[in-house]
Motif scaffolding. Structure first.
Motif: not given
Length: 361
Positions: A223-229, A243-247
């Motif tokens: 949850d709450d992960v953001e992965i860039g362009a 990929i762990g939460a919030g990363s």
């Protein structure tokens, strides 16, 4: 979008002063702020450019009357206030409600309430889309994927089969989730395996070809992960890459197969993490860091820009350089390197003096 100073202060959990019913539509730097914008002047040197009668965000302890302001909001922690402020004025991507008629969606797909799916999206069989998820144009989602509630998948992103994406995840344009891992093997010992065994000595060189090791695992994103362009997260060989939460992953990050990234990590642009490495919780890898395969980076490690990590890093350590060593050690090494020209000059003079003494004797 208009918001009053009172409501904006409430959203930022900050103290307000002056005309609290004044409305603003956005934020700007002090020298460029218009009458309907709030100026960002969170230090005295920025406040010098404030316009009298305007509204501004100030640091605690600054005097709004001294700058002739009509309204002000006080920021106890300016960077944190910036997060809330930008969130308040961000209109978000232009994704129309509902399902666009050009989207191609397998009949077995389950779509949650109030989800939005844009033009030319392709969704495979047995996919689950969470409530209020927003999927922009030209996204593809492979069979068996699970997309969580309130996810935002932006233009051109690709999610390959059987991947699981948590709630409130953001995938920026052209992110690739679940491509095959880069994993190959030769029939006999390869040159890479040989030099690892011999520490660099070549014994036998022969013609060899590479056989693909297929990637049967998937990718799991908390949850709450953001992965860039243009970032890529490869699928695992037999277990999932995680990929762990919030990363938060920046643009052009590459996560190799079987990698585990912990919770609340910050992985900056052009970082590469090779296969089967484990990154702990709250790790920060600055831009262009590289992490070798099959090693562990402990919790709360911070690696400076362009650091190259080739061996295990204990929890809490701050590292820098190539190869990465403790920051204090690297600074001592750099100071010593800067002294090398002077040391070389002294050595040359000593050699000359010794030679002259030898010639006299």
């Amino acid at each position: 979008m208009k918001v009053t100073i009172r409501d904006l202060a409430h959203a930022l959990d900050a103290r307000a002063w002056g005309d609290l019913e004044r409305s603003v539509t956005g934020a700007a730097e002090p020298g460029a702020a218009g009458p309907d914008q709030i100026a960002l002047a969170m230090s005295p040197r920025y406040a010098e450019k404030l316009s009298p009668g305007g509204a501004a965000i100030l640091a605690e302890g600054m005097d709004p009357e001294a700058y002739g302001l009509a309204a002000a909001i006080f920021a106890p922690r300016p960077r944190l206030v910036m997060a809330g402020l930008t969130r308040s004025f961000d209109p978000g991507p232009d994704i129309a409600p509902g399902i666009h008629p050009t989207a191609i969606i397998d009949p077995s797909t389950q779509i949650g309430a109030h989800a939005s799916i844009g033009p030319f999206v392709v969704i495979g069989a047995d996919v689950q889309i969470g409530a209020r998820a927003r999927i922009a144009s030209h996204v593809s989602i492979g069979r068996g994927c699970v997309i969580g509630d309130d996810a935002l998948i932006l233009n051109g992103a690709r999610v390959q089969h059987d991947c699981r994406i948590g709630d409130r995840v953001i995938l920026h344009p052209n992110a690739i989730i679940g491509a095959d891992g880069f994993s190959f093997v030769t029939a006999e010992e390869s040159g890479v395996e040989e030099i690892r065994r011999t520490l660099g000595k070549r014994e036998v060189m022969r013609a060899q070809s590479w056989e693909r090791i297929h990637s049967l695992g998937a990718v799991e994103i908390g949850d709450d992960v953001e992965i860039g362009a243009n970032a890529t997260v490869d699928r695992g060989t037999v277990r999932a890459t995680r990929i762990g939460a919030g990363s938060k992953l920046d643009n052009l990050v590459h996560i190799g197969h079987n990698v585990i990234v912990g919770a609340d990590c910050l992985i900056c642009g052009q970082v590469g993490i090779a296969g089967s490495s484990v990154i702990g919780d709250r790790v920060v890898l600055a831009g262009q860091c590289g992490v070798s395969d099959n090693i562990t980076v402990g919790d709360d490690v911070i690696a400076g820009g362009a650091s190259k990590i080739f061996s295990r890093v204990p929890a809490g350590r701050v590292v820098l350089g190539n190869p990465a060593v403790e920051m204090r050690t690297r600074m001592e090494m750099d100071r010593a390197s800067r002294r090398l020209p002077r040391l070389a000059d002294k050595l040359a003079k000593l050699q000359k003096a010794v030679t002259e003494l030898a010639e006299r004797s």
